[in-house]
Design an enzyme around this catalytic site. Sequence first.
Site, PDB file in Angstrom:
ATOM      1  CB  SER A 175      18.668  51.000  39.422  1.00 52.19           C
ATOM      2  OG  SER A 175      18.803  49.904  39.537  1.00 52.19           O
ATOM      3  CB  SER A 215      16.260  47.699  39.087  1.00 54.63           C
ATOM      4  OG  SER A 215      16.485  48.502  39.076  1.00 54.63           O
ATOM      5  CE  LYS A 234      13.713  50.719  40.566  1.00 54.36           C
ATOM      6  NZ  LYS A 234      14.712  50.154  40.737  1.00 54.36           N
TER       7      LYS A 234
END
Length: 450
Positions: A171, A147, A72
Amino acid sequence: MRASDIAGAVMARRSTAREMAEQALARIAAARDLNAVVTTDPARTRAEADAVDARVATGEAMPLAGVPVVVKDNIWVGGWRITQGSRLFADFIAPEDAIAIARLRRAGAVIVGIGATSEFACKGVTTSQLFGPTVHPQDPQLTPGGSSGGPAVAVAAGLVPLAIGTDAGGSSRRPPAHVGVVGFKPSFGAIPYGPGFPEPFWRISVIAPIATDVGDARLAFEIMAGADPRDPDTFDVAVADHATPLRVAFSPRLGLDVAVDGDTSAGLQRAVDRLRAGGMPIVDKDPVWPAGLAEDAVMPLQHAGLAALYGDAFHNDPAQFDPDIAKQIERGLGLSGADVARALEASAQIARAFASFFTQADVLLAPTVPCVAWPFTQLGPSKIGGKPASPRAHAVFTPYANHAGVPAISIPCGTNVHGLPFGLQLIAARGRDRLLLDVAADAERILAQS
């Protein structure tokens, strides 16, 4: 291929890390329309893969030998551009690996790309002004949530078998639930978090593996987990302490008065019924929360954290920020010390309520999400359960585990009438990560057979 299968093939010299890397890079290039992987560095990836092959040739054993991994875009990977999905960091090169990433690399993993995140990982959809929207692999009009949408889509679309996200409010559980893969949020402190960017989420966010099954998520967790003197919050997770008999509870709404789509509610109940039929001892039991407690009671912590980190930059140039993040910063700038103190107390109340619940149960089953994916142009679905929904209504079932510091995992458990996935969330007491993974693997096995 599963991560464990790839590592086995590379260690046995039936394949090479270079071959696995080239194939992953080709898949990523062919899937650019998903916008799941926002940064690649093929030369660096090939050099990493060649170094792994050289280590294999010397006889070194590596549990992730040659496994392609997407990380990420808010976790430091030394030498790579890491932006947090923000124009402020568009040219930032991470000076070193986060501890967890260094451990993955020592285990033979090869970084093949950086997965999209919303700006500062602070939205429930994966969009940013820097890179645009990440879309659902089943429908380009839909969002995978956020996210950690980029890492989740990278796994769901078969670009890589393993990705690493972060989780400060769900997330790395909600996006996997929306795209049909596994996302595991460890206990706070089970995996070292830095070195990296300062966090707007105080003592809440964790590094979280995303994989196609519980076994691969566990493999990554075992490699990344363990105390490190550079992170004072870390601890060594105990071996799984299997209670006799195992006490499993099911709460269809996590004890909250919230709306859930009919398809999702019915599918979750069917999954729990199948687990019961498969031998899992499950009783219906809700957590009991303090009167008047709501998820928005803790949101000032995120807003205050963003304001503390980026308030000055916002004053200098508001246009640098995603408009939704700008609103959060503005709210944070308007908070008082008493507002933040009340949010901290709400967070502590959540932790105490979960601690009390887990004196009576070992594992809690609950929804991961109350709905399936929605259009990426919206912060959330306009309706859930036939009722008008607030922008955060899609996120109601995940943040409490973060505030309690407890481990939680989402596994696929069904789809709606249009074939869109949702997930079953399993939660345990802090430090009982390995017990939780054992139960999740059992649940995964039973659901696959039934």
